[in-house]
Every structure is written in structure tokens, then in C-alpha cells.
Design a protein around this motif. Structure first.
Motif, short mmCIF file in Angstrom:
data_model
loop_
_atom_site.label_atom_id
_atom_site.label_comp_id
_atom_site.label_asym_id
_atom_site.label_seq_id
_atom_site.Cartn_x
_atom_site.Cartn_y
_atom_site.Cartn_z
N GLY A 35 22.72 32.09 25.13
CA GLY A 35 21.67 33.10 25.16
C GLY A 35 20.58 32.76 24.16
N PRO A 36 19.36 33.20 24.43
CA PRO A 36 18.23 32.84 23.56
C PRO A 36 18.28 33.50 22.19
CG PRO A 36 17.52 34.34 25.29
CD PRO A 36 18.94 33.95 25.61
N GLY A 37 19.03 34.57 22.03
CA GLY A 37 19.11 35.24 20.73
C GLY A 37 20.25 34.76 19.86
N HIS A 38 21.05 33.84 20.36
CA HIS A 38 22.19 33.34 19.59
C HIS A 38 21.71 32.49 18.43
CE1 HIS A 38 25.83 31.04 18.64
NE2 HIS A 38 26.49 32.06 19.18
N GLU A 39 22.42 32.55 17.30
CA GLU A 39 21.99 31.82 16.11
C GLU A 39 21.86 30.32 16.34
OE1 GLU A 39 24.53 30.98 12.35
OE2 GLU A 39 25.78 32.27 13.58
N GLN A 40 22.74 29.73 17.14
CA GLN A 40 22.65 28.29 17.40
C GLN A 40 21.44 27.96 18.27
OE1 GLN A 40 26.35 26.69 18.82
NE2 GLN A 40 27.46 27.28 16.98
N SER A 41 21.12 28.85 19.22
CA SER A 41 19.92 28.64 20.04
C SER A 41 18.67 28.72 19.18
CB SER A 41 19.84 29.70 21.14
OG SER A 41 20.94 29.62 22.01
N LEU A 42 18.63 29.71 18.32
CA LEU A 42 17.46 29.88 17.45
C LEU A 42 17.35 28.75 16.42
CD1 LEU A 42 17.66 33.74 17.01
CD2 LEU A 42 15.97 32.45 18.33
N SER A 43 18.48 28.26 15.95
CA SER A 43 18.47 27.13 15.03
C SER A 43 17.91 25.89 15.73
CB SER A 43 19.88 26.87 14.51
OG SER A 43 19.90 25.74 13.68
N SER A 44 18.31 25.67 16.99
CA SER A 44 17.79 24.54 17.76
C SER A 44 16.29 24.70 18.00
CB SER A 44 18.51 24.42 19.10
OG SER A 44 19.84 24.01 18.91
N LEU A 45 15.88 25.93 18.23
CA LEU A 45 14.47 26.20 18.46
C LEU A 45 13.67 25.86 17.20
CD1 LEU A 45 13.16 29.05 20.55
CD2 LEU A 45 12.01 28.48 18.44
N LYS A 46 14.19 26.24 16.05
CA LYS A 46 13.52 25.94 14.79
C LYS A 46 13.43 24.42 14.59
CE LYS A 46 13.87 26.60 9.80
NZ LYS A 46 14.68 27.17 8.72
N THR A 47 14.52 23.72 14.87
CA THR A 47 14.53 22.26 14.75
C THR A 47 13.45 21.64 15.62
OG1 THR A 47 16.89 22.21 14.22
CG2 THR A 47 15.94 20.18 15.10
N MET A 48 13.35 22.11 16.86
CA MET A 48 12.35 21.57 17.79
C MET A 48 10.94 21.86 17.30
SD MET A 48 13.11 19.61 20.27
CE MET A 48 11.41 19.22 20.40
N ALA A 49 10.71 23.06 16.79
CA ALA A 49 9.38 23.43 16.32
C ALA A 49 8.96 22.53 15.16
CB ALA A 49 9.35 24.89 15.89
N VAL A 50 9.87 22.27 14.24
CA VAL A 50 9.56 21.40 13.11
C VAL A 50 9.29 19.98 13.60
CG1 VAL A 50 10.53 20.36 11.02
CG2 VAL A 50 10.79 22.81 11.43
N GLN A 51 10.12 19.50 14.53
CA GLN A 51 9.93 18.14 15.05
C GLN A 51 8.58 18.02 15.77
OE1 GLN A 51 13.03 16.61 17.66
NE2 GLN A 51 12.72 14.60 16.75
N LEU A 52 8.23 19.03 16.56
CA LEU A 52 6.93 18.99 17.26
C LEU A 52 5.78 18.98 16.27
CD1 LEU A 52 7.71 21.45 20.19
CD2 LEU A 52 7.22 19.00 20.40
N GLN A 53 5.91 19.77 15.22
CA GLN A 53 4.85 19.81 14.21
C GLN A 53 4.71 18.45 13.54
OE1 GLN A 53 4.63 23.21 11.72
NE2 GLN A 53 3.60 22.13 10.08
N CYS A 54 5.84 17.85 13.17
CA CYS A 54 5.81 16.53 12.52
C CYS A 54 5.23 15.46 13.44
CB CYS A 54 7.21 16.14 12.07
SG CYS A 54 7.82 17.13 10.69
N SER A 55 5.40 15.64 14.74
CA SER A 55 4.88 14.68 15.72
C SER A 55 3.42 14.94 16.06
CB SER A 55 5.71 14.73 17.01
OG SER A 55 7.03 14.38 16.75
N GLY A 56 2.86 16.03 15.52
CA GLY A 56 1.48 16.37 15.80
C GLY A 56 1.27 17.09 17.12
#
Length: 102
Positions: A35-56
């Protein structure tokens, strides 16, 4: 856990494209399975957001963060204060950039 470790290893090895691909797969699988509200889902979402930012890839990051904000108030399976603080910061940032939805 193995897929996350592999994505981390690829990123540390400078293989950002491959790491990003695995991180997307992990995020999508967790949102479907947990589910999208699960802590592991949200943790993965945060990881992706940081990676996208670092990639420009700021437009993709903003889209992903808007997705996160929509899921922010879903019931979580456990307390995730670090993520809640992060999403509050994202809200403030997007509003300051004129990209917020509120």
C-alpha cells in the motif's frame, strides 16, 4: 531487502541508471504489495525522490513528491516521524517554488 541492497551497491558503484531502475521497481512493488501509505513504500519513495534530485530530474522528482503528499495522510502501519518531517519540508519547498497544490 536483497533488491534494495543491490540498488544501493549499484549506486555506490556509480551505476546510477541501473540503481534508479531497481529503485523504481522496488517502489512500485511495495506500493502494490503493502500500500502507498506503508512505511516501506514511503521510504522507497523518499529514496527515489533523492535519487531523482541528485540526477537533476527535478520535474520527475516534483511529480513523485506530489504523489507522496497525496499519500501523506494515509494511515501508516507504524510511526515514521523522519518521513513525516521530510514530507512537511517537501510541502514547504514546493509551495515556495509555486508548485504546491495548496
Amino acid at each position: 531487502a536483497a533488491a534494495t541492497a543491490l540498488a544501493d551497491h549499484l549506486e555506490a558503484s556509480g551505476k546510477l541508471g541501473e540503481s534508479e531502475s531497481y529503485n523504481w521497481q522496488i517502489l512500485e512493488a511495495r506500493e502494490v504489495a503493502l500500500g502507498p501509505g506503508h512505511e516501506q513504500s514511503l521510504s522507497s519513495l523518499k529514496t527515489m525522490a533523492v535519487q531523482l534530485q541528485c540526477s537533476g530530474c527535478l520535474a520527475e522528482r516534483d511529480t513523485l513528491l506530489r504523489h507522496a503528499l497525496k499519500n501523506k495522510n494515509l494511515p501508516l502501519t507504524s510511526n515514521v516521524p523522519d518521513l513525516s518531517t521530510y514530507l512537511d519540508s517537501v510541502t514547504t519547498l514546493l509551495q515556495a517554488l509555486g508548485k504546491g497544490e495548496g
